[in-house]
Design a protein around this motif. Sequence first.
Motif, PDB file in Angstrom:
ATOM      1  N   VAL A  10      -5.943   6.362  -2.016  1.00 35.53           N
ATOM      2  CA  VAL A  10      -5.335   6.414  -0.689  1.00 35.53           C
ATOM      3  C   VAL A  10      -4.535   7.698  -0.522  1.00 35.53           C
ATOM      4  N   GLU A  11      -3.813   8.094  -1.576  1.00 37.29           N
ATOM      5  CA  GLU A  11      -3.018   9.316  -1.496  1.00 37.29           C
ATOM      6  C   GLU A  11      -3.893  10.532  -1.235  1.00 37.29           C
ATOM      7  N   ALA A  12      -5.086  10.535  -1.827  1.00 36.23           N
ATOM      8  CA  ALA A  12      -5.999  11.667  -1.644  1.00 36.23           C
ATOM      9  C   ALA A  12      -6.447  11.776  -0.197  1.00 36.23           C
ATOM     10  N   SER A  13      -6.682  10.640   0.452  1.00 36.78           N
ATOM     11  CA  SER A  13      -7.112  10.674   1.850  1.00 36.78           C
ATOM     12  C   SER A  13      -6.019  11.264   2.734  1.00 36.78           C
ATOM     13  N   ILE A  14      -4.754  10.943   2.420  1.00 37.72           N
ATOM     14  CA  ILE A  14      -3.643  11.488   3.211  1.00 37.72           C
ATOM     15  C   ILE A  14      -3.537  12.998   3.022  1.00 37.72           C
ATOM     16  N   LEU A  15      -3.601  13.432   1.761  1.00 31.08           N
ATOM     17  CA  LEU A  15      -3.512  14.860   1.481  1.00 31.08           C
ATOM     18  C   LEU A  15      -4.684  15.627   2.089  1.00 31.08           C
ATOM     19  N   LEU A  16      -5.875  15.044   1.983  1.00 29.63           N
ATOM     20  CA  LEU A  16      -7.052  15.703   2.550  1.00 29.63           C
ATOM     21  C   LEU A  16      -6.964  15.760   4.072  1.00 29.63           C
ATOM     22  N   GLY A  17      -6.396  14.709   4.668  1.00 28.40           N
ATOM     23  CA  GLY A  17      -6.243  14.705   6.124  1.00 28.40           C
ATOM     24  C   GLY A  17      -5.303  15.799   6.589  1.00 28.40           C
ATOM     25  N   ILE A  18      -4.184  15.958   5.863  1.00 32.56           N
ATOM     26  CA  ILE A  18      -3.237  17.030   6.202  1.00 32.56           C
ATOM     27  C   ILE A  18      -3.884  18.400   5.987  1.00 32.56           C
ATOM     28  N   GLY A  19      -4.618  18.509   4.886  1.00 34.95           N
ATOM     29  CA  GLY A  19      -5.305  19.777   4.625  1.00 34.95           C
ATOM     30  C   GLY A  19      -6.330  20.102   5.693  1.00 34.95           C
ATOM     31  N   PHE A  20      -6.995  19.057   6.204  1.00 40.49           N
ATOM     32  CA  PHE A  20      -8.000  19.263   7.243  1.00 40.49           C
ATOM     33  C   PHE A  20      -7.361  19.812   8.520  1.00 40.49           C
ATOM     34  N   ILE A  21      -6.155  19.331   8.842  1.00 37.53           N
ATOM     35  CA  ILE A  21      -5.463  19.809  10.044  1.00 37.53           C
ATOM     36  C   ILE A  21      -5.238  21.316   9.963  1.00 37.53           C
ATOM     37  N   PHE A  22      -4.815  21.795   8.797  1.00 36.78           N
ATOM     38  CA  PHE A  22      -4.543  23.224   8.656  1.00 36.78           C
ATOM     39  C   PHE A  22      -5.818  24.039   8.435  1.00 36.78           C
ATOM     40  N   ALA A  23      -6.884  23.385   8.003  1.00 32.21           N
ATOM     41  CA  ALA A  23      -8.150  24.108   7.811  1.00 32.21           C
ATOM     42  C   ALA A  23      -8.943  24.216   9.110  1.00 32.21           C
ATOM     43  N   MET A  24      -8.765  23.266  10.018  1.00 29.08           N
ATOM     44  CA  MET A  24      -9.555  23.244  11.241  1.00 29.08           C
ATOM     45  C   MET A  24      -9.428  24.522  12.075  1.00 29.08           C
ATOM     46  N   PRO A  25      -8.214  25.081  12.305  1.00 26.83           N
ATOM     47  CA  PRO A  25      -8.147  26.333  13.068  1.00 26.83           C
ATOM     48  C   PRO A  25      -8.970  27.453  12.445  1.00 26.83           C
ATOM     49  N   TRP A  26      -8.937  27.579  11.131  1.00 29.62           N
ATOM     50  CA  TRP A  26      -9.729  28.603  10.456  1.00 29.62           C
ATOM     51  C   TRP A  26     -11.214  28.351  10.654  1.00 29.62           C
ATOM     52  N   ILE A  27     -11.633  27.088  10.555  1.00 23.31           N
ATOM     53  CA  ILE A  27     -13.046  26.751  10.743  1.00 23.31           C
ATOM     54  C   ILE A  27     -13.484  27.067  12.168  1.00 23.31           C
ATOM     55  N   VAL A  28     -12.652  26.733  13.148  1.00 25.39           N
ATOM     56  CA  VAL A  28     -12.984  26.995  14.547  1.00 25.39           C
ATOM     57  C   VAL A  28     -13.140  28.492  14.792  1.00 25.39           C
ATOM     58  N   ILE A  29     -12.235  29.295  14.242  1.00 26.83           N
ATOM     59  CA  ILE A  29     -12.328  30.747  14.411  1.00 26.83           C
ATOM     60  C   ILE A  29     -13.614  31.282  13.799  1.00 26.83           C
TER      61      ILE A  29
END
Length: 474
Positions: free
Chosen positions: A235-254
């Motif tokens: 469960v902890e991994a899903s939370i960390l990955l979710g937070i990481g995804f938020i900060f990775a999404m702008p880079w992916i969009v660019i």
Amino acid sequence: MTTELYRIQFAGETLDGFEATDVKNNLQGLFRISDERVESLFDGTIRTLKTDLSFDDANRYRDRLIKAGADVEIVPVAAPQMVAEPESKRSVEAPRAASLSVEPMEAKAEEAEEAAPTPESTQPAAVSKSANRVPPKRPVAKPAETGHLREAPIEFTGNGGEYFGIWIINILLTIVTLGIYSAWATVRNNQYFYGNTRLDNASFQYLADPITILKGRLLALAILVVFVVLSNLYVEASILLGIGFIFAMPWIVIRSLRFQSINSAYRNVRFDFEGKYVEALMALFVWPLLNLFTFMLLTPFVTLKTHRFIANGSRFGTTPFLLNSTAGQYYSFFGKGILMGLVFGLVAWIGGELFHVVLGTLIAVVGYIAVIGYFMAGMTNLYVNSLSLEGHTFSSDLQPGRMIWIYISNSFLVMLTAGLFTPWAKVRMARYRASCTAMIVDGDLDHFVAAEDKRTSALGQELGDAFDVGIAAF
């Protein structure tokens, strides 16, 4: 800021897409002058319509005359005034350049805005569709330089029957290859629509490599699988990955926007995208979150910020696009749409209460369709009409009624034919959008080609990133 003064000159030439008779009628209504006087404007003599203007005022007056179809130029007052010979006087000495003094143009800039009639009031009933297209205000890159303004319509030359062959083969091969061919299908679709979209007698190009797109999709799939597996185990991994995804999404969009841009070209000049990470983070998460906290009152402002992120980050060659709209324009646009919905809702309620619930329902459905059409067409018009590229501007006059009719009839025919009408539906919408869009070219587009030669060597390393995510202006 330059303190140089400018004058507006007119030699009787009309912009492409405008009839001379219509332009004469427009100028007569704009200046409120006699038939004889308006005819004298078209005798070939270069006339000064207004002089001793600041740079901003000169552009403001020029924009008003462009809307009327007149091909005018801004010239520094210090520059020598050239004289053109009227066709009726080729054998005699050319007359001196004349000056036209009219009340709306002699007023101050603020007074002229109020005194001059609106484009609708000066347009005669016989004005063609292209003449009704109102170009937006145009920033000029170099004050001392002017060019020949002309309207270059965008055309779409594809047809449904031709595209059907590409579309059906793409579907069949994608199914047979269990989705692997979808990368090639994407390239073939884009190449067809780009290649059949023409501007100024040249087609757009789509240059992406299917292998690169396939690698990007496989990478995205692998990341998704890892995310799902780790989320189920920890469960902890899903939370960390979710937070990481938020900060990775702008880079992916660019990266996604840049991949699409640099693989799109016109006259062998590639587009580009240079949006900043912070701007992407704000557009994707921060502004939408603040919008929720303000009960959606920031929706127009958030939309403007998203449009600016996309437009101002885009490049044609090395030249940046610029979005010239304001928050006031977006709030006005959304306000009109909301008011329209409230009026229809009120009328539907009254109809249902006083007459019959069926009548109220019908009015509500019509209102819903009208509001959807308003936003579908208006959002595109708002964005495109505010866009500029180094002095060149763009024009879009999509009509809500026509837009929603095409959308509804396409949906009905697609359902009626079990999806087989889809190619014709896509082509039909693409043709309509193109027919309502134009570029107001200031001079020519050749200088972009020269700038491209200095840039192509730096593109190779950027072609390897492909992601199927992103945001769109409309």
